[in-house]
Structures are given as structure tokens and as C-alpha cells.
Write an enzyme that holds these catalytic residues in place. Structure first.
Site, mmCIF file in Angstrom:
data_model
loop_
_atom_site.group_PDB
_atom_site.id
_atom_site.type_symbol
_atom_site.label_atom_id
_atom_site.label_comp_id
_atom_site.label_asym_id
_atom_site.label_seq_id
_atom_site.Cartn_x
_atom_site.Cartn_y
_atom_site.Cartn_z
ATOM 1 N N ASP A 115 0.736 -1.310 -0.085
ATOM 2 C CA ASP A 115 -0.095 0.033 -0.069
ATOM 3 C C ASP A 115 0.851 1.257 -0.185
ATOM 4 O O ASP A 115 0.292 2.284 -0.177
ATOM 5 C CB ASP A 115 -0.869 0.013 1.167
ATOM 6 C CG ASP A 115 -2.027 -1.008 0.918
ATOM 7 O OD1 ASP A 115 -2.414 -0.955 -0.122
ATOM 8 O OD2 ASP A 115 -2.355 -1.765 1.977
ATOM 9 N N ASP A 147 -5.918 -4.728 -6.466
ATOM 10 C CA ASP A 147 -5.673 -3.265 -5.845
ATOM 11 C C ASP A 147 -4.224 -2.819 -5.965
ATOM 12 O O ASP A 147 -3.967 -1.850 -6.420
ATOM 13 C CB ASP A 147 -5.944 -3.031 -4.442
ATOM 14 C CG ASP A 147 -7.269 -4.064 -3.931
ATOM 15 O OD1 ASP A 147 -7.404 -5.154 -4.530
ATOM 16 O OD2 ASP A 147 -7.781 -3.674 -2.940
HETATM 17 N N1 GLY Z 1 -7.498 -1.922 -1.121
HETATM 18 C C1 GLY Z 1 -8.397 -2.256 -0.386
HETATM 19 C C2 GLY Z 1 -9.825 -2.174 -0.766
HETATM 20 O O1 GLY Z 1 -10.008 -1.466 -1.882
HETATM 21 O O2 GLY Z 1 -10.602 -2.090 0.155
#
Ligand code: GLY
Length: 403
Positions: free
Chosen positions: A123, A183
Site C-alpha cells: 500500500d 488493488d
Molecule cells: N485496497 C483495499 C480495498 O480496496 O478495500
């Protein structure tokens, strides 16, 4: 005046003819022009976000996260969303270069800096590129380069050449040998920036490998994607495919589809590789033409949620789709571009209405209502979320900047 000067009968005849000629436009004219909607939305968002900025100003290190059961929920910089509120402030500053917005954008951006050393999850791209990345773009502050480059190096430590992808998560090792979530495609933008800035091609090579292998293994024949693919660390081949935050393993989790659309759109912008444009277009078709996509184009949290229509929407997915399609509409032919713009306009008109936009001072000072974080875990369901606000503002800014 002109009418007064005319013979009454002639004037009536002219007015009648004008109304016949303009008749087809009457309905359209009743709507507020889209540009006005966009500008008003930006002004309202600034008022709301300044309240948020003031609220946490004295709470050192804290960043907004959500507003649940009438309570503010904040986080420190470790939470994956820590970069989004600083990013909200940067987009507002892009639209109104006020000293106050600049002060707050810098303050909240500085709260995320320590994440440049994050090596235990993927992240770091979200955290730094939305905050420092936008800050660099708008101010050129040279000190932001170091933060972004250090962050890119941290992210690159998570790449394993034998697998050819960045490892997204480190938890649940019993189940997942090497989990990669859709993601993760969003975090490659930081790596592409790092290669451009440093001249070191390694970051870009990692990004391209990750993007290509994701096309190979994350997508189903209908161009929807799994949320998570776990790879065998010896063979580099998938050993498990799941949809962790969606309704079922074979379902289409809405935000996951939106991450993919956004990801391959910017990958095309940055690399000019045709295969990324094709991927983005296929995902766009899946999303837009889905039979369970509502008429206002604000998706339910999962396209396959069994409770549709009695289940929450996800404004964050809608905001992401709006921002991505606004960009993608510049890269495609006329007919597709028109279709994408129609979808975006419908989404933004809906998001900017009181149904989704909170009154100033309400909704814990977040801009948008009705996002869904992780429905199966019953976490952050039908609440405001920082990333919904971030991508909404990005979409509004992109629309405002369009000629
Ligand atoms: N990256 C985590 C979500 O989209 O909830």
C-alpha cells in the site's frame, strides 16, 4: 424591447417557431449545465474538507478514516488509506490556490512521510503517490522526490523475480503462498515515476512484469477479475483464486473491477503499450454494460451480490470509475469516448446530488456518503471513505481541466 417594437401577431409567431425549433432541447435545458455541477461540487467539497482539516489539525499524526455510528474514526499513517486525505487537499488546492489549502495539504502530507520505509505491504504506493506525488506535481518541492524514491525502493523489495509480481500481503501465510490483489495494480504508478525520475529502468521493469502477469492470471474470459490470486513461489503459477472482499470467489467485486479499470488506463498513459489500452477498454465494457449496473451507474458493492437491489452501493467504486473513464475517454474512438462521457456525467450528477453528497458539516466532514469497504467482513458498510472522496475530487478536477 425587440418584441415591444414588433406587431403583436408577428412576435407571437416568432416565439412559436422558436419553441418548435428548440423543442427537442427543452428537457436538456431544464438540467443544470454539467460544468456548473462540477464547479459547485468543488466549492462544496472545499468547505467540507477544510472543516475536516481543522478538526484534526491539533491531533498530531492523525488522519481521517471514516464516520461510523455518528462517530469520527481516524487512523495513523500505517492504515492503507493514510495518503488519501492529503490527496483530497492537493486536488482542492489545484482548483483554488489558497494559502490555507496549501498549508493543510503540506501538513497532512508530512504526516504520511514515515511510510516511505514501509516494506511489509504493497500500500506504500497509495500512501505516498496520492499525497507526496500530487504535492510534487503541484509545487515541485524537491524534498518530495526523496520521499517518493525511498518509497518506491521499499515497494520494490516486495518483488520476487521467480514469481514476477509484487507480493501484496504478508498475513494468512497458511492459506496464501504469495497473495497478489487486483488493488496492487494501483501502486505501480509510483514505480513508473521512480524510473522516470531516477533513470533506473528496474522500477519500470517490475511494474510491467506485474501488469502483464496480472492480465494473464487475474482476469476471467468475460474480463471481470478475481480479487486475489495466490502464486506458488516455486513454479510462479497460481495455486488459488479468490474474491476476498466480494460476494463469492467467482463474483465481480465492484471496487476490484474499478481498480483494474483505473490501473490499465494509467498504465497505457505511462507506457503507450496497446495491450493495456485494450485491457482497460474490456474492463470498461464489462462494468458499463453489466446487466446489474444501476441506471445511475453507481454500482452495488458487488455485481453478483445476491441481495441486489436491497444491498448497499459503493460510491468509492463509482468515483474510481468516473475518474478512470474521464481519462480513458481521451484514448479511444469517438463512439466509445461519447459513451464513457455519458456514464461519467450520469455518475457525477448523482454523486454531486444530496443523495450522495453530504451537507456541509454533516457526515463527519466527509464529502460523499454510501461507500462500502468490506461487506463480507461487515467492515465499513454504507459509510464515507477517504478514497471515495479522493477519486471523486480527481474526477471533478479532470473534468474541470478538460477543454
Ligand atoms: N485496497 C483495499 C480495498 O480496496 O478495500
Amino acid at each position: 424591447m425587440l418584441l415591444e417594437m414588433m406587431n403583436g401577431k408577428v412576435a407571437v409567431a416568432i416565439m412559436l417557431m422558436a419553441s418548435i425549433v428548440l423543442g427537442n432541447h427543452t428537457n436538456a435545458q431544464k438540467q443544470i449545465p454539467f460544468k456548473v455541477i462540477v464547479n459547485k461540487a468543488l466549492i462544496a467539497a472545499e468547505k467540507q474538507s477544510l472543516l475536516m482539516a481543522k478538526k484534526y489539525e491539533e491531533q498530531e499524526g492523525r488522519l481521517p478514516r471514516t464516520f461510523e455510528k455518528d462517530k469520527d474514526v481516524s487512523s495513523d499513517s500505517r492504515w492503507w488509506c493514510s495518503g488519501f486525505f492529503p490527496g483530497v487537499l492537493w486536488y482542492l488546492y489545484e482548483n483554488n490556490r489558497s494559502a490555507e489549502l496549501l498549508k493543510y495539504a503540506k501538513l497532512y502530507t508530512s504526516r504520511v512521510e514515515r511510510e516511505k520505509y514501509t516494506t511489509d505491504n504493497h500500500d506504500v504506493g497509495f500512501m505516498l503517490y496520492c499525497s507526496f506525488g500530487n504535492g510534487l506535481r503541484l509545487t515541485g518541492d524537491p524534498s518530495y522526490n526523496e520521499v517518493l524514491l525511498t518509497g518506491a525502493k521499499s515497494l520494490a523489495t516486495r518483488y520476487k523475480p521467480e514469481v514476477g509480481l509484487i507480493r501484496s500481503w504478508d498475513h494468512n501465510k497458511k492459506l496464501w503462498q504469495y497473495p497478489v490483489i487486483i488493488d496492487n495494480i494501483m501502486n505501480l504508478e509510483l514505480l513508473l515515476w521512480a524510473s522516470r525520475y531516477s533513470g533506473d529502468p528496474v522500477f519500470k521493469r517490475i511494474a510491467i512484469s506485474h501488469a502483464d502477469k496480472t492480465i494473464q492470471h487475474h482476469f476471467r474470459p468475460n474480463s471481470s477479475s478475481y480479487h486475489l490470486v495466490s502464486y506458488d513461489t516455486l513454479s510462479g503459477q497460481p495455486h488459488l483464486k479468490q474474491t476476498h472482499q466480494g460476494a463469492a470467489n467467482e463474483s465481480a467485486w465492484s471496487r476490484g473491477q474499478a481498480w483494474g479499470l483505473y490501473g490499465y488506463t494509467y498504465l497505457y498513459r505511462e507506457t503507450k503499450e496497446q495491450r493495456y489500452l485494450e485491457q482497460a477498454k474490456k474492463i470498461a465494457t464489462f462494468i458499463i454494460d453489466h446487466p446489474r449496473m444501476p441506471k445511475d451507474y453507481i454500482p452495488y458493492w458487488d455485481f453478483d451480490a445476491s441481495q441486489i437491489p436491497n444491498t448497499p452501493r459503493d460510491a468509492s467504486a463509482a468515483a474510481l470509475i468516473a475518474s478512470a473513464l474521464t481519462e480513458l475517454s481521451d484514448y479511444v474512438g469517438r463512439a466509445e469516448s461519447k459513451k464513457y462521457r455519458m456514464v461519467v456525467e450520469t455518475q457525477i450528477r448523482t454523486l454531486a446530488s444530496p443523495e450522495y453528497t453530504a451537507a456541509v458539516g454533516e457526515n463527519g466532514d466527509f464529502i460523499l456518503k454510501h461507500s462500502t469497504g468490506a461487506y463480507p467482513m461487515q467492515s465499513e458498510v454504507d459509510v464515507p471513505l477517504t478514497y471515495a472522496d479522493y477519486y471523486y475530487l480527481e474526477a471533478l478536477t479532470r473534468l474541470k481541466n478538460k477543454k
